[in-house]
Design an enzyme around this catalytic site. Sequence first.
Site, short mmCIF file in Angstrom:
data_model
loop_
_atom_site.label_atom_id
_atom_site.label_comp_id
_atom_site.label_asym_id
_atom_site.label_seq_id
_atom_site.Cartn_x
_atom_site.Cartn_y
_atom_site.Cartn_z
N TRP A 10 0.73 -1.24 -0.02
CA TRP A 10 -0.03 -0.01 0.09
C TRP A 10 0.83 1.18 0.19
CZ3 TRP A 10 -4.65 -1.49 3.98
CH2 TRP A 10 -5.21 -2.25 3.47
N LYS A 11 2.23 1.26 0.11
CA LYS A 11 2.99 2.30 0.09
C LYS A 11 2.56 3.33 1.06
CE LYS A 11 4.16 1.12 -4.47
NZ LYS A 11 4.62 1.37 -5.81
N GLY A 172 4.19 1.22 -11.10
CA GLY A 172 3.41 2.68 -11.29
C GLY A 172 3.12 3.37 -12.40
N SER A 213 2.92 -2.70 -12.17
CA SER A 213 1.67 -2.40 -12.93
C SER A 213 0.76 -3.58 -13.16
CB SER A 213 1.97 -1.52 -14.35
OG SER A 213 2.54 -0.30 -13.97
N GLY A 234 1.15 -2.81 -6.31
CA GLY A 234 0.76 -1.54 -5.56
C GLY A 234 -0.53 -0.85 -5.78
N GLY A 235 -0.73 -0.25 -6.97
CA GLY A 235 -1.86 0.52 -7.13
C GLY A 235 -3.43 -0.35 -7.07
P1 PGA Z 1 2.39 -0.88 -8.71
O1 PGA Z 1 3.33 -1.17 -7.81
O2 PGA Z 1 1.71 -2.31 -9.06
O3 PGA Z 1 1.57 0.26 -8.67
O4 PGA Z 1 3.18 -0.76 -10.36
C1 PGA Z 1 4.26 -2.48 -7.37
C2 PGA Z 1 5.11 -2.09 -6.22
O5 PGA Z 1 5.62 -1.12 -6.24
O6 PGA Z 1 5.34 -2.99 -5.58
#
Ligand code: PGA
Length: 256
Positions: A10-11, A172, A213, A234-235
């Site tokens: 989730w950063k 991202g 991504s 992430g996203g």
């Molecule tokens: P993302 O991030 O899925 O938003 O590209 C992946 C990650 O940084 O682990």
Amino acid sequence: MRTPIIAGNWKMYKTVSESVDFVRELAPKLAPFSGVERVVCPTYLALTAVADALKGTPIHVGAQSVHWEAQGAFTSQVSPAMLKGIVEYVIIGHSECRAYLAETDEQVNKKAKAALAAGLKPIIAVGESLEQNERGETAAFVSAQVRAALVGLTPADMANVVIAYEPIWAIGTGRNADGATANKIIGGTIRATLIELYGETLAQSVRIQYGGSVKPDNMAEFMAQPDIDGALVGGASLKVNDFVALVESAARTKGV
Ligand code: PGA
């Protein structure tokens, strides 16, 4: 058979209450997919509340980083002992930590060792930059990152290690590696490096994720690859329906 593992990174997103609300909605929707290991990695601040909210559910919790010392004058840092009992996993060596917090290969190795010694399971992230990729240096660079991260880790340690291949140019950006290319690095480079270090049998048991991504509509492409054992996301892990779709896709594609 390696159990697929999908981890949501989730950063620096979601407050404590948003995190708790999210997992309360997510957990019952993920419950049916017991063949896939499901992990959420909220900010430090939300770890305790999220872990409490997920008690009694099959969803695991991970932290996004850890320091290697047990305690000390390290302002802003969190030690393995502090995470123990709250989380099971910890992401180490994420490219954002390497880029913005100057995390080095040596520190990644120290963090991995400290995490394992405390009974935590590291998810060790590796991956090349766009420039390295374009220069054809991906395999050499990623293999060296893996070797550096694993210095001194025993075969027994490796049972608790997950590796995430995340090409930096795909994080991202919406620009993901295609499944076959990612599988070539994961199988042909990362697993091949593990074979050199630990032998065939152990190397075949280590789970290696793809990250960068990953979305519901490309998940099956990655999960259909024989060497890709899940995703670090992430996203798309920030939306309940997308997270569920990712896990559902992994379960279906891997037949678990
Ligand atoms: P993302 O991030 O899925 O938003 O590209 C992946 C990650 O940084 O682990």
